[in-house]
Write an enzyme that holds these catalytic residues in place. Structure first.
Site, PDB file in Angstrom:
ATOM      1  N   HIS A 337      95.910 -24.495 -52.755  1.00 18.56           N
ATOM      2  CA  HIS A 337      97.228 -24.332 -52.148  1.00 18.56           C
ATOM      3  C   HIS A 337      97.266 -23.095 -51.247  1.00 18.56           C
ATOM      4  O   HIS A 337      97.762 -23.147 -50.110  1.00 18.56           O
ATOM      5  CB  HIS A 337      98.279 -24.217 -53.256  1.00 18.56           C
ATOM      6  N   GLU A 338      96.716 -21.977 -51.731  1.00 21.11           N
ATOM      7  CA  GLU A 338      96.721 -20.749 -50.938  1.00 21.11           C
ATOM      8  C   GLU A 338      95.789 -20.853 -49.736  1.00 21.11           C
ATOM      9  O   GLU A 338      96.105 -20.352 -48.646  1.00 21.11           O
ATOM     10  CB  GLU A 338      96.331 -19.563 -51.817  1.00 21.11           C
ATOM     11  N   HIS A 341      97.495 -22.646 -46.925  1.00 22.70           N
ATOM     12  CA  HIS A 341      98.385 -21.797 -46.120  1.00 22.70           C
ATOM     13  C   HIS A 341      97.625 -21.162 -44.957  1.00 22.70           C
ATOM     14  O   HIS A 341      98.114 -21.121 -43.816  1.00 22.70           O
ATOM     15  CB  HIS A 341      98.998 -20.700 -46.998  1.00 22.70           C
TER      16      HIS A 341
END
Length: 466
Positions: A337-338, A341
């Site tokens: 998820h990070e 980004h």
């Protein structure tokens, strides 16, 4: 006299060849202690004595600095001049083959750490050209005056905008308040004349405002870019070079804040995070942007349940998050998820939106201070404007980006053979934990992130597709 002219001509020939050499390139390399030593004997011209050159290759361990080496590449020749002694003189010609170990030095202002990376260049054998006469001997100190100046560049416009943002708001308030005072000071007859002038030129004012709106629309659509991963159009006002500089400044600020809480590289938690990130990036090299970023791991000793990745690939993971996950699958999804980004450029996209809204906000702020009859009402109007911008644009847009990162992060985890069902289980655990400790939660519309419950439901809907 004739002999003097011949000597002078030879000197001019040597200087001319030296200028050709420096016109190509001259490199300065930092030599460090504890080097692996290799001795080479340079073949010199017939008019010079052979010069022995000692190269020492650092093994990336020590941080001390002892001396300098300089390498000079002449046209179609390879020349290496060692400077272990400042008084060394001599001229060197091509050698058969050399392996040059270059130490790239990178300075980090936050903690004065020199990060070194060894690069290997092999210079192939280049035969000497017979027509070229041998170079005359010249002192090494003569070539030290030739160097490349460091590039200087002006501060980027986005950085100036960030620094001057409070000044911009203050200027808008001063201008709006000045307009209000000017209007109050006008006599009644001049006020009527001004209103009459506005009525007469209403079409000119209309076309002027319409032109400004058209320019704004053109600016918006000319700064849209399509994300190659999602296919979604996004606004990018900041250039990649400017945003890279901002990312470096942010990285230095975080390193300064966490410098006393960093987990060492020998720690098992650090190795676990590094292996997970490496596995995710290796399995998703086909995703645009994954291979272009140099991923660097930082594990911070902190009870906070959080992790984030800067746009330049600096991964920060808090030990509180590592204590909250139950298995490697949950950690893989969260780090995916990070990483999503950073790959999707969400930070630059969000910053571009903020800049655009701030520009429009300055116009409305000037109008508020010009129209409101008292400063107290103007302050109230300014606060209402800022809250409307925050809750109508900033926070909803942030939640949209979080949902997109959840989707792409789930895809990255699935391509890495991670059990993606663990993603929704993690957020269900977080929801259950909040209930147990009776943690007061803000409503989702007041938060920059979706609620734990909604995230779990969203991921459950995505899992069959992934």
């Amino acid at each position: 006299m004739h002999a003097h002219l011949i000597i002078k001509a030879k000197k001019m020939n040597c200087v001319h060849r030296l200028q050709l050499a420096t016109r190509n390139c001259m490199f300065r390399f930092i030599a460090l202690p504890n080097w692996r030593k290799c001795d080479t004997l340079a073949v010199t011209s017939p008019r010079c004595h052979p010069v022995g050159i000692n190269h020492r290759v650092n093994k990336y361990q020590d941080l001390g600095v002892s001396q300098y080496d300089r390498l000079t590449f002449l046209p179609r020749h390879f020349h290496c001049c060692g400077t272990s002694s400042n008084k060394l003189t001599g001229c060197l010609s091509s050698t058969k083959s050399k392996e040059v170990w270059m130490t790239a030095r990178r300075y980090t202002a936050s903690n004065d750490v020199l990060s070194r990376q060894l690069l290997i260049k092999k210079v192939g054998a280049v035969p000497l050209l017979s027509p070229v006469p041998p170079l005359n001997c010249f002192p090494i100190r003569d070539i030290r005056s030739f160097h490349t100046s460091a590039r200087t560049q002006a501060a980027p416009i986005p950085l100036l905008l960030i620094i001057l943002k409070p000044v911009q708001k203050l200027l808008a308030i001063i201008v709006g308040r000045g307009i209000r005072k000017w209007w109050r000071a006008l006599p009644p007859n001049k006020k009527e004349l001004f209103k009459e002038s506005v009525r007469k030129n209403k079409w000119k004012l209309f076309f002027g405002l319409s032109s400004f709106g058209l320019l704004f629309i053109v600016f918006y659509f000319t700064h849209l870019e399509v994300n190659p991963v999602t296919g979604r159009s996004k606004l990018l006002v900041l250039g990649k070079e400017h945003f890279r500089l901002l990312s470096e400044l942010e990285y230095e600020a975080w390193m300064e804040e966490f410098k006393n809480n960093m987990v060492t590289e020998r720690d098992a938690r650090y190795r676990t995070v590094k292996e997970v990130v490496h596995h995710l990036t290796e399995c998703n090299k086909d995703i645009p942007g994954i291979s272009e970023i140099n991923w660097v791991i930082h594990v911070v000793e902190s009870p906070e349940i959080n992790a984030f990745v800067l746009p330049n690939g600096q991964v920060f993971v808090f030990t509180g998050l590592l204590n909250s996950v139950t298995d490697i699958h949950q950690l893989s999804f969260l780090l995916g998820h990070e990483i999503a980004h950073a790959v999707l450029g969400h930070a630059a996209e969000k910053a571009s939106l903020v800049h655009l809204l701030d520009f429009l906000g300055l116009i409305f702020l000037t109008m508020i201070w010009a129209i409101c009859p008292r400063d107290s009402l103007a302050l109230l109007g300014q606060w209402i404007q800022s809250k409307l911008q925050e809750y109508m644009f900033d926070k909803p847009y942030s939640r949209t980006l979080e949902a997109e990162a959840d989707k792409i992060g789930l895809l990255l985890a699935a391509k890495s053979c991670v059990d993606v069902r663990a993603s929704s289980v993690f957020w269900q655990q977080m929801e259950f934990s909040d209930h147990l400790i009776r943690h007061h939660k803000l409503p989702e519309w007041l938060s920059t992130h979706p609620s734990h419950e909604n995230r779990a439901e969203y991921l459950d809907r995505l899992i069959p597709q992934i």
